[in-house]
Write an enzyme that holds these catalytic residues in place. Structure first.
Site, PDB file in Angstrom:
ATOM      1  N   TRP A 148      66.048  41.108  26.133  1.00  0.00           N
ATOM      2  CA  TRP A 148      66.332  40.756  24.739  1.00  0.00           C
ATOM      3  C   TRP A 148      67.476  39.751  24.612  1.00  0.00           C
ATOM      4  O   TRP A 148      67.682  39.193  23.544  1.00  0.00           O
ATOM      5  CB  TRP A 148      66.688  42.014  23.930  1.00  0.00           C
ATOM      6  CG  TRP A 148      67.707  42.886  24.622  1.00  0.00           C
ATOM      7  CD1 TRP A 148      67.449  43.988  25.380  1.00  0.00           C
ATOM      8  CD2 TRP A 148      69.129  42.705  24.671  1.00  0.00           C
ATOM      9  NE1 TRP A 148      68.616  44.497  25.899  1.00  0.00           N
ATOM     10  CE2 TRP A 148      69.660  43.731  25.476  1.00  0.00           C
ATOM     11  CE3 TRP A 148      70.010  41.769  24.104  1.00  0.00           C
ATOM     12  CZ2 TRP A 148      71.029  43.845  25.735  1.00  0.00           C
ATOM     13  CZ3 TRP A 148      71.366  41.883  24.365  1.00  0.00           C
ATOM     14  CH2 TRP A 148      71.858  42.913  25.168  1.00  0.00           C
ATOM     15  N   PRO A 173      57.563  40.999  26.074  1.00  0.00           N
ATOM     16  CA  PRO A 173      58.978  40.837  25.730  1.00  0.00           C
ATOM     17  C   PRO A 173      59.641  42.194  25.558  1.00  0.00           C
ATOM     18  O   PRO A 173      58.971  43.224  25.480  1.00  0.00           O
ATOM     19  CB  PRO A 173      58.917  40.099  24.398  1.00  0.00           C
ATOM     20  CG  PRO A 173      57.606  40.501  23.792  1.00  0.00           C
ATOM     21  CD  PRO A 173      56.666  40.772  24.941  1.00  0.00           C
ATOM     22  N   GLY A 225      65.702  41.695  33.934  1.00  0.00           N
ATOM     23  CA  GLY A 225      66.170  42.903  33.268  1.00  0.00           C
ATOM     24  C   GLY A 225      67.102  43.662  34.193  1.00  0.00           C
ATOM     25  O   GLY A 225      67.697  43.084  35.111  1.00  0.00           O
ATOM     26  N   SER A 226      67.188  44.944  33.962  1.00  0.00           N
ATOM     27  CA  SER A 226      68.156  45.739  34.708  1.00  0.00           C
ATOM     28  C   SER A 226      67.670  46.014  36.131  1.00  0.00           C
ATOM     29  O   SER A 226      66.459  46.013  36.405  1.00  0.00           O
ATOM     30  CB  SER A 226      68.393  47.068  33.998  1.00  0.00           C
ATOM     31  OG  SER A 226      67.193  47.809  33.981  1.00  0.00           O
ATOM     32  N   GLU A 247      64.941  38.965  38.541  1.00  0.00           N
ATOM     33  CA  GLU A 247      66.273  38.515  38.130  1.00  0.00           C
ATOM     34  C   GLU A 247      66.922  39.724  37.462  1.00  0.00           C
ATOM     35  O   GLU A 247      66.565  40.093  36.358  1.00  0.00           O
ATOM     36  CB  GLU A 247      66.158  37.316  37.192  1.00  0.00           C
ATOM     37  CG  GLU A 247      67.419  36.493  37.154  1.00  0.00           C
ATOM     38  CD  GLU A 247      68.266  36.841  35.961  1.00  0.00           C
ATOM     39  OE1 GLU A 247      69.158  37.717  36.109  1.00  0.00           O
ATOM     40  OE2 GLU A 247      68.048  36.263  34.902  1.00  0.00           O
ATOM     41  N   CYS A 281      73.657  37.823  31.724  1.00  0.00           N
ATOM     42  CA  CYS A 281      73.715  38.402  33.072  1.00  0.00           C
ATOM     43  C   CYS A 281      74.649  37.611  33.987  1.00  0.00           C
ATOM     44  O   CYS A 281      75.027  38.111  35.036  1.00  0.00           O
ATOM     45  CB  CYS A 281      72.332  38.571  33.666  1.00  0.00           C
ATOM     46  SG  CYS A 281      71.271  37.186  33.367  1.00  0.00           S
TER      47      CYS A 281
END
Ligand code: ADP
Length: 476
Positions: A148, A173, A225-226, A247, A281
């Site tokens: 997001w 998304p 994302g995480s 990533e 990030c």
């Protein structure tokens, strides 16, 4: 209740099942309500992407490039409406949303350039009588899962090289920010992408993505994302031996060397740290400053940070918007509290700013000093506007602390250019800014090492992630 019918190419799911409410983090108002894709819809999107693949991969690269370039132009034409959408769903200030659209457009242009370079590569195969050729082929149907924090640009940097390579893409998304992704699909479709070539599905992540990863027709997963979700998806991707680009989280160190230009270092820290309220990030999570400069660096950074205007992203003056969720605020609070309980001192910020009739989600730009590697914020990504500063004895100590993290996405070094470059080369990360606070752009490789993942996005490195090499050994 009628049975929902699976959707066709580029159709939105039927509004008969569960709905996904999209909420403005600056007001908590629901700005849209979307039908959630079912597992059948997710499968139908793979059907459409598989059917579209034959035509798209045979479309000459120059024509594929032209579609992407038209897409870039269309994004820039529509910048105001799209920026408003990004701000409404993600909370970021409008100026940053406009910048994100330009960034997304750059990915389309960069990928278009790469498409034009795709050609067979004859090589010396060291075999008498054999003509050896390496052919770069699209890998097939690709699945993208995006976060997001840059809802448009993170999708563009996956879709653009995939489409340039001749792949088709299905994308999911983040639940928080599906609207700009759907707008992006519309822009690309209107720019000439054939039906089914690129399709965004919003809904429950587990349902959609596990359907895709169980389907043998999906040949590539690209995820931002995480680290935790990345691990889960890597396990799922193992079943069909799906190629992956990951990533994942970051934990960037921002190193200020002895003798560094303080004005440049402070200005750099402001740019790198507080963009998107620290929800990027690559934003610095640990400031490692030579002890001779640490007090002055902290004082100047705090002065600049506390003058940032905190407010709703749609207000023109706003420089720092809300955090995405209450959970994000709670995490930032936890990191600050842990630091203060373990020897750090607060120089500015430290709490949310209460704005009338707004949710309690506006965290003040925060500077902490006397920090050390024992703190929670030195071990976990804060993802908020907090700058923890540790004084270090020299470059070696800074590098040791920086590299002790299991993450390795970005790093920053400020100092004399030669020494700063030497130190940057020692950092275990994928992207390093040397006297440069904003290293990423669409023409450069972006990605991490260790827990920050693998694969690169941007430029020629980006398109390689969506290509596979076939060796033709041709006997005349
Ligand atoms: P963050 O904590 O930044 O929201 P996540 O890794 O949870 O990071 O989210 C990044 C993306 O991964 C989002 O699109 C989200 O919907 C997706 N995601 C989260 N959990 C899952 C899951 N179990 N399966 C597939 N995708 C997921």
């Amino acid at each position: 209740m009628p049975e929902p019918q699976p959707i066709g190419a580029n159709e939105r799911p039927n509004a008969v099942g569960a709905m996904l409410a999209v909420r403005d983090p600056a007001s908590d108002e629901t700005i849209a309500s979307l039908p959630m894709a079912t597992a059948a819809d997710a499968s139908a999107a793979v059907d459409a992407a598989s059917q579209a693949l034959g035509l798209w991969r045979e479309t000459p690269p120059a024509e594929r490039a032209a579609v992407l370039e038209r897409g870039a132009e269309a994004l820039l034409r529509d910048v105001e409406a799209l920026a408003r959408t990004i701000t409404l769903e993600s909370g970021k200030p409008l100026g940053e949303a406009r910048g994100e659209i330009r960034y997304a457009a750059d990915y389309l242009c960069s990928a278009a350039e790469e498409a034009r370079t795709l050609m067979d590569e004859p090589f010396d195969g060291r075999r008498a009588g054999l003509r050896a050729v390496a052919v770069r082929e699209p890998i097939g149907v690709c699945a993208a899962v995006t976060p997001w924090n840059f809802p448009l640009a993170m999708l563009a940097r996956k879709a653009a090289p995939a489409l340039a390579a001749g792949c088709t893409m299905i994308a999911k998304p983040a639940e928080e920010t599906p609207l700009s992704a759907i707008a992006f699909e519309r822009v690309l479709t209107a720019s000439g992408l054939p039906p089914g070539t690129f399709h965004v599905l919003a809904g429950d992540p587990g349902t959609i993505v596990s359907t895709w990863l169980a389907d043998p027709r999906v040949r590539k997963l690209t995820f931002t994302g995480s680290t935790e979700t990345g691990r889960l998806l890597l396990r799922q991707a193992a079943e069909q031996i799906v190629r992956c680009s990951m990533e994942l989280g970051g934990h960037a160190a921002f190193i200020v060397l002895e003798g560094a230009d303080l004005d440049a270092a402070v200005a750099g820290a402001m740019t790198a740290k507080f963009r998107n309220a620290g929800q990027t990030c690559i934003c610095p999570n640990r400031f490692l400053v030579h002890h001779s400069l640490a007090p002055a660096f902290a004082a100047r950074l705090a002065l600049a940070a506390s003058s940032l205007i905190v407010g709703p992203g749609l207000e023109a003056a706003t420089q720092v918007g809300p955090l995405i969720s209450d959970a994000a605020v709670a995490k930032v609070r936890r990191h600050v509290a842990d630091a203060l309980a373990n020897g750090a001192r607060l120089v500015c910020g430290g709490e949310t700013r209460r704005l009338p009739n707004r949710p309690d989600r506006f965290f003040e730009p925060t500077v902490l000093v006397d920090c050390h590697p024992g703190l929670l914020c030195f071990h976990e990504e804060t993802f908020g506007p907090v700058a923890p500063i540790a004084a270090v004895r020299g470059a070696d100590e800074a590098v040791d602390i920086a590299n002790a993290s299991p993450w390795g996405l970005a790093g920053y070094v400020f100092g004399s250019s030669q020494q700063a470059e030497t130190v940057a080369r020692q950092l275990a990360c994928g992207v390093a800014g040397v006297n440069e606070p904003a290293p990423s752009n669409a023409y450069a490789p972006f990605g991490g090492v260790k827990w920050s993942g693998f694969g690169r996005e941007g430029g020629r490195w980006g398109i390689d992630e969506y290509l596979t090499v076939k060796y033709l050994a041709i006997r005349a």
